[in-house]
Scaffold this motif. Sequence first.
Motif, PDB file in Angstrom:
ATOM      1  N   PHE A  33       0.851  -1.196   0.000  1.00 30.71           N
ATOM      2  CA  PHE A  33       0.000   0.000   0.000  1.00 30.71           C
ATOM      3  C   PHE A  33       0.882   1.239   0.000  1.00 30.71           C
ATOM      4  CE2 PHE A  33       0.528  -1.774   4.235  1.00 30.71           C
ATOM      5  CZ  PHE A  33       0.996  -0.702   4.985  1.00 30.71           C
ATOM      6  N   HIS A  34       0.290   2.366  -0.409  1.00 28.37           N
ATOM      7  CA  HIS A  34       1.036   3.621  -0.474  1.00 28.37           C
ATOM      8  C   HIS A  34       1.377   4.125   0.925  1.00 28.37           C
ATOM      9  CE1 HIS A  34       0.726   4.374  -4.804  1.00 28.37           C
ATOM     10  NE2 HIS A  34      -0.446   3.778  -4.726  1.00 28.37           N
ATOM     11  N   ASP A  35       2.623   4.625   1.069  1.00 27.66           N
ATOM     12  CA  ASP A  35       3.034   5.236   2.330  1.00 27.66           C
ATOM     13  C   ASP A  35       2.233   6.527   2.533  1.00 27.66           C
ATOM     14  OD1 ASP A  35       5.844   4.994   4.219  1.00 27.66           O
ATOM     15  OD2 ASP A  35       4.767   6.911   4.246  1.00 27.66           O
ATOM     16  N   ALA A  98      18.457   1.978  12.714  1.00 28.76           N
ATOM     17  CA  ALA A  98      17.816   2.262  11.422  1.00 28.76           C
ATOM     18  C   ALA A  98      16.563   3.119  11.569  1.00 28.76           C
ATOM     19  CB  ALA A  98      17.469   0.953  10.726  1.00 28.76           C
ATOM     20  N   ASN A  99      16.244   3.560  12.816  1.00 32.28           N
ATOM     21  CA  ASN A  99      15.054   4.395  13.038  1.00 32.28           C
ATOM     22  C   ASN A  99      13.761   3.700  12.636  1.00 32.28           C
ATOM     23  OD1 ASN A  99      16.300   6.568  14.199  1.00 32.28           O
ATOM     24  ND2 ASN A  99      16.260   7.851  12.357  1.00 32.28           N
ATOM     25  N   GLN A 100      13.666   2.410  12.847  1.00 33.33           N
ATOM     26  CA  GLN A 100      12.396   1.727  12.548  1.00 33.33           C
ATOM     27  C   GLN A 100      11.300   2.297  13.440  1.00 33.33           C
ATOM     28  OE1 GLN A 100      12.396  -2.545  13.079  1.00 33.33           O
ATOM     29  NE2 GLN A 100      10.259  -2.732  12.388  1.00 33.33           N
ATOM     30  N   GLU A 101      10.206   2.758  12.805  1.00 31.81           N
ATOM     31  CA  GLU A 101       9.104   3.385  13.546  1.00 31.81           C
ATOM     32  C   GLU A 101       7.954   2.417  13.801  1.00 31.81           C
ATOM     33  OE1 GLU A 101       7.920   6.783  11.286  1.00 31.81           O
ATOM     34  OE2 GLU A 101       9.821   7.831  11.612  1.00 31.81           O
ATOM     35  N   VAL A 102       7.659   1.580  12.831  1.00 29.45           N
ATOM     36  CA  VAL A 102       6.505   0.684  12.946  1.00 29.45           C
ATOM     37  C   VAL A 102       7.012  -0.753  13.123  1.00 29.45           C
ATOM     38  CG1 VAL A 102       4.414  -0.186  11.834  1.00 29.45           C
ATOM     39  CG2 VAL A 102       5.076   2.213  11.536  1.00 29.45           C
TER      40      VAL A 102
HETATM   41  P1  AMP Z   1       9.859   2.916   9.234  1.00 30.89           P
HETATM   42  O1  AMP Z   1      10.587   4.116   9.759  1.00 30.89           O
HETATM   43  O2  AMP Z   1      10.685   2.118   8.262  1.00 30.89           O
HETATM   44  O3  AMP Z   1       9.273   2.087  10.350  1.00 30.89           O
HETATM   45  O4  AMP Z   1       8.689   3.488   8.345  1.00 30.89           O
HETATM   46  C1  AMP Z   1       7.339   3.516   8.717  1.00 30.89           C
HETATM   47  C2  AMP Z   1       6.589   4.142   7.572  1.00 30.89           C
HETATM   48  O5  AMP Z   1       5.219   3.905   7.782  1.00 30.89           O
HETATM   49  C3  AMP Z   1       6.783   5.632   7.404  1.00 30.89           C
HETATM   50  O6  AMP Z   1       7.293   5.902   6.102  1.00 30.89           O
HETATM   51  C4  AMP Z   1       5.357   6.193   7.597  1.00 30.89           C
HETATM   52  O7  AMP Z   1       5.077   7.298   6.762  1.00 30.89           O
HETATM   53  C5  AMP Z   1       4.508   4.987   7.240  1.00 30.89           C
HETATM   54  N1  AMP Z   1       3.163   4.946   7.824  1.00 30.89           N
HETATM   55  C6  AMP Z   1       2.825   5.137   9.133  1.00 30.89           C
HETATM   56  N2  AMP Z   1       1.495   5.003   9.292  1.00 30.89           N
HETATM   57  C7  AMP Z   1       0.974   4.704   8.068  1.00 30.89           C
HETATM   58  C8  AMP Z   1      -0.330   4.446   7.577  1.00 30.89           C
HETATM   59  N3  AMP Z   1      -1.413   4.452   8.370  1.00 30.89           N
HETATM   60  N4  AMP Z   1      -0.477   4.185   6.256  1.00 30.89           N
HETATM   61  C9  AMP Z   1       0.580   4.186   5.435  1.00 30.89           C
HETATM   62  N5  AMP Z   1       1.851   4.412   5.829  1.00 30.89           N
HETATM   63  C10 AMP Z   1       2.045   4.680   7.132  1.00 30.89           C
END
Ligand code: AMP
Length: 126
Positions: A33-35, A98-102
Amino acid sequence: MEPVYDDNNVFAKILRGEIPCRKVYEDDYALAFHDINPRAPVHVLVIPKGKYVNMIDFHRRASDEEIAGFFRAVGRTAAELGLEARGYRFLANNGADANQEVGHFHVHIFGGAPLGAMIGRVRGEG
Ligand code: AMP
Protein backbone atom coordinates in the motif's frame (compact mmCIF):
# COMPACT_ATOMS: atom_id res chain seq x y z
CA MET A 1 13.95 -2.48 19.25
CA GLU A 2 13.71 -6.04 20.54
CA PRO A 3 11.74 -8.30 18.19
CA VAL A 4 8.62 -8.61 20.38
CA TYR A 5 5.51 -8.23 18.24
CA ASP A 6 2.79 -5.78 19.34
CA ASP A 7 -0.63 -6.61 17.88
CA ASN A 8 -1.65 -2.95 18.13
CA ASN A 9 0.92 -1.62 15.65
CA VAL A 10 -0.56 0.39 12.79
CA PHE A 11 0.24 -2.18 10.09
CA ALA A 12 -1.41 -4.96 12.11
CA LYS A 13 -4.51 -2.76 12.17
CA ILE A 14 -4.30 -2.29 8.39
CA LEU A 15 -4.02 -6.09 7.92
CA ARG A 16 -7.11 -6.58 10.11
CA GLY A 17 -9.00 -3.94 8.10
CA GLU A 18 -9.38 -1.69 11.16
CA ILE A 19 -7.81 1.29 9.40
CA PRO A 20 -7.78 1.96 5.65
CA CYS A 21 -4.90 1.88 3.20
CA ARG A 22 -4.41 2.67 -0.48
CA LYS A 23 -3.78 -0.89 -1.64
CA VAL A 24 -1.44 -1.60 -4.56
CA TYR A 25 -1.01 -5.38 -4.42
CA GLU A 26 -2.06 -8.34 -2.27
CA ASP A 27 -1.49 -12.09 -2.29
CA ASP A 28 -1.32 -14.90 0.29
CA TYR A 29 2.01 -13.64 1.65
CA ALA A 30 1.97 -9.86 1.48
CA LEU A 31 0.01 -6.63 1.27
CA ALA A 32 1.37 -3.51 -0.45
CA PHE A 33 0.00 0.00 0.00
CA HIS A 34 1.04 3.62 -0.47
CA ASP A 35 3.03 5.24 2.33
CA ILE A 36 1.00 7.93 4.08
CA ASN A 37 3.99 10.32 4.05
CA PRO A 38 5.69 9.69 0.69
CA ARG A 39 9.39 10.51 0.31
CA ALA A 40 9.47 9.96 -3.47
CA PRO A 41 6.95 10.25 -6.33
CA VAL A 42 6.26 6.56 -5.74
CA HIS A 43 6.62 5.32 -2.14
CA VAL A 44 4.93 2.04 -1.35
CA LEU A 45 5.23 -0.29 1.64
CA VAL A 46 5.12 -4.08 1.36
CA ILE A 47 4.34 -6.03 4.53
CA PRO A 48 4.16 -9.77 5.19
CA LYS A 49 0.82 -11.22 6.29
CA GLY A 50 2.55 -12.92 9.24
CA LYS A 51 3.42 -11.27 12.55
CA TYR A 52 7.10 -10.31 12.33
CA VAL A 53 8.69 -7.23 13.88
CA ASN A 54 11.44 -6.75 11.31
CA MET A 55 14.06 -8.65 9.30
CA ILE A 56 15.79 -9.70 12.53
CA ASP A 57 12.59 -11.52 13.49
CA PHE A 58 11.60 -12.57 9.94
CA HIS A 59 14.79 -14.43 9.04
CA ARG A 60 14.70 -16.31 12.36
CA ARG A 61 11.06 -17.39 12.48
CA ALA A 62 9.48 -17.21 9.02
CA SER A 63 9.26 -20.34 6.86
CA ASP A 64 11.15 -20.58 3.57
CA GLU A 65 7.75 -20.36 1.85
CA GLU A 66 6.86 -17.13 3.65
CA ILE A 67 10.25 -15.58 2.90
CA ALA A 68 10.14 -16.53 -0.77
CA GLY A 69 6.50 -15.47 -1.10
CA PHE A 70 7.17 -12.14 0.55
CA PHE A 71 10.16 -11.17 -1.58
CA ARG A 72 8.39 -12.28 -4.75
CA ALA A 73 5.54 -9.98 -3.71
CA VAL A 74 8.01 -7.09 -3.39
CA GLY A 75 9.09 -7.65 -7.00
CA ARG A 76 5.52 -8.05 -8.22
CA THR A 77 4.48 -4.85 -6.46
CA ALA A 78 7.23 -2.88 -8.20
CA ALA A 79 6.16 -4.42 -11.50
CA GLU A 80 2.50 -3.47 -10.86
CA LEU A 81 3.66 0.07 -10.16
CA GLY A 82 5.38 0.24 -13.56
CA LEU A 83 8.80 0.76 -12.00
CA GLU A 84 10.77 -1.92 -13.81
CA ALA A 85 11.64 0.13 -16.92
CA ARG A 86 13.35 2.95 -15.04
CA GLY A 87 14.30 1.09 -11.90
CA TYR A 88 13.56 1.53 -8.23
CA ARG A 89 15.01 1.13 -4.75
CA PHE A 90 13.81 -0.93 -1.85
CA LEU A 91 14.93 -0.86 1.76
CA ALA A 92 13.86 -2.00 5.19
CA ASN A 93 14.62 -0.29 8.50
CA ASN A 94 15.40 -2.78 11.25
CA GLY A 95 15.72 -1.71 14.86
CA ALA A 96 17.02 1.36 16.64
CA ASP A 97 20.03 2.38 14.53
CA ALA A 98 17.82 2.26 11.42
CA ASN A 99 15.05 4.39 13.04
CA GLN A 100 12.40 1.73 12.55
CA GLU A 101 9.10 3.38 13.55
CA VAL A 102 6.50 0.68 12.95
CA GLY A 103 7.03 -2.74 14.54
CA HIS A 104 5.68 -4.88 11.71
CA PHE A 105 8.29 -5.87 9.10
CA HIS A 106 8.00 -3.73 5.98
CA VAL A 107 9.94 -3.01 2.82
CA HIS A 108 9.80 0.48 1.37
CA ILE A 109 9.74 0.74 -2.44
CA PHE A 110 10.84 4.10 -3.87
CA GLY A 111 10.71 5.18 -7.50
CA GLY A 112 9.33 7.53 -10.11
CA ALA A 113 12.39 9.80 -10.23
CA PRO A 114 16.19 9.54 -9.98
CA LEU A 115 16.80 8.69 -6.31
CA GLY A 116 20.34 9.97 -5.86
CA ALA A 117 22.91 8.42 -3.57
CA MET A 118 22.08 5.21 -1.77
CA ILE A 119 22.41 6.84 1.67
CA GLY A 120 23.92 9.96 3.17
CA ARG A 121 27.39 9.42 4.61
CA VAL A 122 27.17 8.30 8.24
CA ARG A 123 29.84 8.89 10.90
CA GLY A 124 30.46 6.21 13.48
CA GLU A 125 30.33 7.10 17.17
CA GLY A 126 33.80 5.80 17.93
P1 AMP B 1 9.86 2.92 9.23
O1 AMP B 1 10.59 4.12 9.76
O2 AMP B 1 10.68 2.12 8.26
O3 AMP B 1 9.27 2.09 10.35
O4 AMP B 1 8.69 3.49 8.34
C1 AMP B 1 7.34 3.52 8.72
C2 AMP B 1 6.59 4.14 7.57
O5 AMP B 1 5.22 3.91 7.78
C3 AMP B 1 6.78 5.63 7.40
O6 AMP B 1 7.29 5.90 6.10
C4 AMP B 1 5.36 6.19 7.60
O7 AMP B 1 5.08 7.30 6.76
C5 AMP B 1 4.51 4.99 7.24
N1 AMP B 1 3.16 4.95 7.82
C6 AMP B 1 2.82 5.14 9.13
N2 AMP B 1 1.49 5.00 9.29
C7 AMP B 1 0.97 4.70 8.07
C8 AMP B 1 -0.33 4.45 7.58
N3 AMP B 1 -1.41 4.45 8.37
N4 AMP B 1 -0.48 4.18 6.26
C9 AMP B 1 0.58 4.19 5.43
N5 AMP B 1 1.85 4.41 5.83
C10 AMP B 1 2.04 4.68 7.13
